[in-house]
Design an enzyme around this catalytic site. Structure first.
Site, PDB file in Angstrom:
ATOM      1  N   GLY A   1      -4.561  -4.335  -3.826  1.00  0.00           N
ATOM      2  CA  GLY A   1      -5.546  -3.305  -4.155  1.00  0.00           C
ATOM      3  C   GLY A   1      -4.787  -2.063  -4.541  1.00  0.00           C
ATOM      4  O   GLY A   1      -4.130  -1.453  -3.710  1.00  0.00           O
TER       5      GLY A   1
ATOM      6  N   ASP B   1       0.811  -1.228   0.000  1.00  0.00           N
ATOM      7  CA  ASP B   1       0.000   0.000   0.000  1.00  0.00           C
ATOM      8  C   ASP B   1       0.839   1.271   0.000  1.00  0.00           C
ATOM      9  O   ASP B   1       0.412   2.310   0.508  1.00  0.00           O
ATOM     10  CB  ASP B   1      -0.977   0.021   1.200  1.00  0.00           C
ATOM     11  CG  ASP B   1      -1.863  -1.203   1.208  1.00  0.00           C
ATOM     12  OD1 ASP B   1      -2.304  -1.612   0.125  1.00  0.00           O
ATOM     13  OD2 ASP B   1      -2.092  -1.755   2.296  1.00  0.00           O
TER      14      ASP B   1
ATOM     15  N   GLN C   1       1.878  -5.898  -3.061  1.00  0.00           N
ATOM     16  CA  GLN C   1       2.317  -6.013  -1.652  1.00  0.00           C
ATOM     17  C   GLN C   1       3.669  -5.302  -1.492  1.00  0.00           C
ATOM     18  O   GLN C   1       3.924  -4.347  -2.209  1.00  0.00           O
ATOM     19  CB  GLN C   1       2.377  -7.485  -1.192  1.00  0.00           C
ATOM     20  CG  GLN C   1       1.013  -8.140  -1.092  1.00  0.00           C
ATOM     21  CD  GLN C   1       0.518  -8.721  -2.407  1.00  0.00           C
ATOM     22  OE1 GLN C   1       1.260  -9.409  -3.083  1.00  0.00           O
ATOM     23  NE2 GLN C   1      -0.728  -8.504  -2.739  1.00  0.00           N
TER      24      GLN C   1
END
Ligand code: GTP
Ligand code: IMP
Ligand code: MG
Length: 378
Positions: free
Chosen positions: A40, A13, A177
């Site tokens: 994500g 992130d 990641q």
């Protein structure tokens, strides 16, 4: 011609999706090499927000988007993402899915759904990789006759990528990641189930190490972590809350609040070393704006011993901090227009201290989620 790898230097992130999107215009292909929809990536372009889990962020710029062999794919979730992009008017005809990638099944999700120790994303990632390594996995090639809608994306991507490199195309490789979640080099067992570091790009895409020209490490100006496991600079106080709220630190995939803490230069130095990072992209500098004092972890005290480098086991390690004056970015547009020199001197000191400790230049600075909230440091 260049083959450039983008990796996360922390626990994920860091804003890799945003940096990949920012750089994509100069590339022909953007490829992912590991992970699945545990990732994500949030990309914001002209106020439009895209949340990508499988498909590399370069798809938004109309680039060839490769989902490489080292990935694990849940077919229905992948098709849902394709549909979402089509509804947004994005061309999906350039998406290529490796026939050698492994399939995430309902069973994998069910097993992962019971995890309580690691704090996984419950997407079936670990069980899918476990079956692959145990030689019990199902590959995309095994299911394409049953899923004709998948078939049109399926390719032998190893040849596609190697041909592109041979034909002097520019290839951008997008990690998911982060370094500290790497199965071999991260905070095991509190890690994901793939090699997230730059070396994983070779195995996950089937390209030789001699083909990689450059590795860019993406670092958040502070640190976050989702899920369980050691996190020496974690702040369970007002500053931690400030970072969570100001940085909107909620997981893109699971919505979980991310744990927040100070920048950890021990982690950054380790990431530079094991990824072969030659330059850094520093994101979310704007989030630190307004704090009076900042801290950078320059070492750890682990079981009575002072360490300046990453220990094998991070449990029981306390950070040793250096304090540095905070800064305020008063006018974002002015900073974007006039660049690095127009940042407050304290902000430049902070960035240059990170460069000094990691012995690595910061080349890209991000001060907001939009593609345009980004500038190059001379
Ligand atoms: P993983 O592959 O899941 O590790 O994700 P990622 O590295 O692509 O990062 P992710 O998109 O999950 O998280 C970064 C978040 O910060 C997103 O919501 C971005 O829109 C946002 N973001 C990125 N850069 C900046 C920045 O410079 N400032 C601010 N305020 N937000 C940013
Ligand atoms: P898994 O990858 O779902 O098995 O989760 C393993 C660990 O990695 C958990 O701590 C997750 O929170 C973390 N993780 C997995 N993917 C991401 C990501 O994309 N960003 C941040 N953390 C992640
Ligand atoms: Mg993310």
């Amino acid at each position: 011609m260049t083959v450039t790898v983008i990796v996360g230097t922390q626990w994920g992130d860091e804003g890799k999706g945003k940096i990949v999107d920012f750089l994509a215009k100069d590339f022909d292909i953007v490829a992912r090499f590991q992970g699945g929809n545990n990732a994500g990536h949030t990309v914001v372009v002209n106020d439009k927000k895209f949340k990508l889990h499988f498909i590399p962020s370069g798809v938004i710029s109309g680039k060839i988007a490769v989902l490489g062999t080292g990935m694990v794919i849940e077919p229905d979730a992948f098709l849902k993402e394709v549909k979402m992009l089509e509804e947004e008017g994005i061309d999906t005809s350039n998406i290529m899915l490796s026939e050698r990638a492994h399939v995430i099944t309902e069973k994998h999700k069910e097993i992962d759904g019971k995890d309580s120790k690691i704090g996984t994303t419950k997407k079936g990632i670990g069980p899918a990789y476990a079956d692959k390594i145990s030689r019990k996995g199902i590959r995309i090639i095994d299911i394409i006759e049953k899923y004709p809608s998948i078939k049109k994306f399926a390719r032998d991507t190893t040849f596609e990528i190697n041909d592109a490199i041979k034909n002097k195309k520019n290839v951008l490789i997008e990690g998911a990641q982060g370094t500290m979640l790497d199965i071999d080099h991260g905070t095991y067992p509190f890690v994901t189930s793939s090699n997230t570091i730059a070396g994983g790009a070779c195995t996950g895409l089937g390209i030789g190490p001699t083909k990689i020209d450059k590795v860019i490490g993406v670092a958040k100006a502070y640190t976050t972590r989702v899920g369980e496991g050691p996190f020496p600079t974690e702040l369970n106080d007002e500053v931690g809350k400030y970072l969570l709220e100001k940085g909107h630190e909620f997981g893109t995939t699971t919505g979980r609040p991310r744990r927040c803490g100070w920048f950890d230069a021990v982690v950054a130095k380790y990431a530079v070393k094991i990824n072969g990072i030659s330059e850094l992209a520093l994101t979310k500098l704007d989030v630190l704006s307004g704090l009076k004092k900042l801290k950078i972890a320059i070492g750890y005290e682990c079981n009575g011993k002072v360490l300046e480098r990453m220990p094998v086991n991070l449990t029981n390690c306390k950070p040793i901090y250096e304090e540095i004056d905070g800064f305020e970015i008063k006018d974002k547009n002015k900073t974007l227009e006039f660049g690095y020199a127009s940042l407050p001197v304290e902000a430049r000191n902070y960035i240059e201290r990170i460069e000094e400790i990691t012995k690595t230049k910061v080349r890209i600075i991000s001060i907001g989620p939009e593609r345009s909230d980004t500038f190059i440091k001379p």
